[in-house]
Design an enzyme around this catalytic site. Sequence first.
Site, PDB file in Angstrom:
ATOM      1  N   PRO A  82       6.383  -4.148   4.762  1.00  0.00           N
ATOM      2  CA  PRO A  82       5.963  -2.878   5.358  1.00  0.00           C
ATOM      3  C   PRO A  82       5.024  -3.054   6.550  1.00  0.00           C
ATOM      4  O   PRO A  82       4.232  -3.993   6.618  1.00  0.00           O
ATOM      5  CB  PRO A  82       5.221  -2.171   4.210  1.00  0.00           C
ATOM      6  CG  PRO A  82       5.577  -2.932   2.971  1.00  0.00           C
ATOM      7  CD  PRO A  82       5.821  -4.330   3.426  1.00  0.00           C
ATOM      8  N   GLY A 112      -1.256   2.788  -5.034  1.00  0.00           N
ATOM      9  CA  GLY A 112      -0.463   2.484  -3.858  1.00  0.00           C
ATOM     10  C   GLY A 112       1.012   2.262  -4.113  1.00  0.00           C
ATOM     11  O   GLY A 112       1.656   2.990  -4.870  1.00  0.00           O
ATOM     12  N   TYR A 156      -5.227 -13.140   6.338  1.00  0.00           N
ATOM     13  CA  TYR A 156      -4.231 -12.220   5.789  1.00  0.00           C
ATOM     14  C   TYR A 156      -2.835 -12.577   6.291  1.00  0.00           C
ATOM     15  O   TYR A 156      -1.884 -12.657   5.514  1.00  0.00           O
ATOM     16  CB  TYR A 156      -4.575 -10.774   6.158  1.00  0.00           C
ATOM     17  CG  TYR A 156      -3.591  -9.771   5.608  1.00  0.00           C
ATOM     18  CD1 TYR A 156      -3.471  -9.573   4.236  1.00  0.00           C
ATOM     19  CD2 TYR A 156      -2.760  -9.037   6.452  1.00  0.00           C
ATOM     20  CE1 TYR A 156      -2.550  -8.670   3.713  1.00  0.00           C
ATOM     21  CE2 TYR A 156      -1.850  -8.130   5.948  1.00  0.00           C
ATOM     22  CZ  TYR A 156      -1.749  -7.948   4.578  1.00  0.00           C
ATOM     23  OH  TYR A 156      -0.839  -7.059   4.065  1.00  0.00           O
ATOM     24  N   ASN A 173       4.103  -7.053  -6.372  1.00  0.00           N
ATOM     25  CA  ASN A 173       3.427  -6.166  -5.436  1.00  0.00           C
ATOM     26  C   ASN A 173       1.936  -6.450  -5.311  1.00  0.00           C
ATOM     27  O   ASN A 173       1.329  -6.118  -4.305  1.00  0.00           O
ATOM     28  CB  ASN A 173       3.632  -4.706  -5.878  1.00  0.00           C
ATOM     29  CG  ASN A 173       2.727  -3.754  -5.137  1.00  0.00           C
ATOM     30  OD1 ASN A 173       2.934  -3.479  -3.955  1.00  0.00           O
ATOM     31  ND2 ASN A 173       1.696  -3.265  -5.813  1.00  0.00           N
TER      32      ASN A 173
END
Length: 253
Positions: A183, A13, A153, A87
């Site tokens: 994002p 990813g 989340y 990340n």
Amino acid sequence: MKKTIFVSGATSGIGYSVAKKFAENGDRVIITGRRADRLELIARELEGAYGAEIFTICFDVRDKDVSLNVMDQLPEHWQHIDILVNNAGLAAGRDSFENSDIEDFDAMIDTNVKGLAYLTKGLLPLLVKNGKAHIINVGSIAGKQVYAMAAGYCASKFAVDAFTKGLRIDLLPHNIKVTGIHPGAVETEFSIVRFKGDETKANAVYTGYKPLSGDDIAEVIFYSANLPAHVCLNDIVITPTAQAGIHYFHKNI
């Protein structure tokens, strides 16, 4: 001048795309993740394609002891780190909270929040020593706007946003830039992981429009990391053109 980039969650990813982008530019890249076979494969790929210097460390950011002491795994000539790209992260499950698995909640908090903080803490001595380092935290639009059946989340990514802002303040005396990248819809393994391997549900998330790719996010990260020393992009929300906020999509279906 070559920079040294440390990328967590680099086995797929966005993390993989970030490693590839910096390697393509001739920078030295430390790639980390939980899958040793993928790390070695990616290292060979980037070394072969770009002649890049790649160093791999296989570990889970949730492992507090390893993350806090990660610099002990770095040879001396890899300890001048210019950019940390936090990340590593995941979404687990998509249910209303009362029907959700608390283990999924734990996994998201432990990875997205605690793991990010552990790794940052572990590498801070090297970043401070650098004198002009940059920390880039990959959050989510879900850290800006809440949506249904994603309480855990969203909570984890709101925490990433707050941590990023607080870190930027705390590290001002050390001349360290801190950037939050948030994002919207990005087609990676994200939805496959969230839906626990159910490809039908995962693919439906991206049906009817063109989502972002890991490469799109890597381009923005690379740009923000290569601005003049006195310029810091603090907070960036990125969506595909077909997305306007977390709830609004234009889909051709």
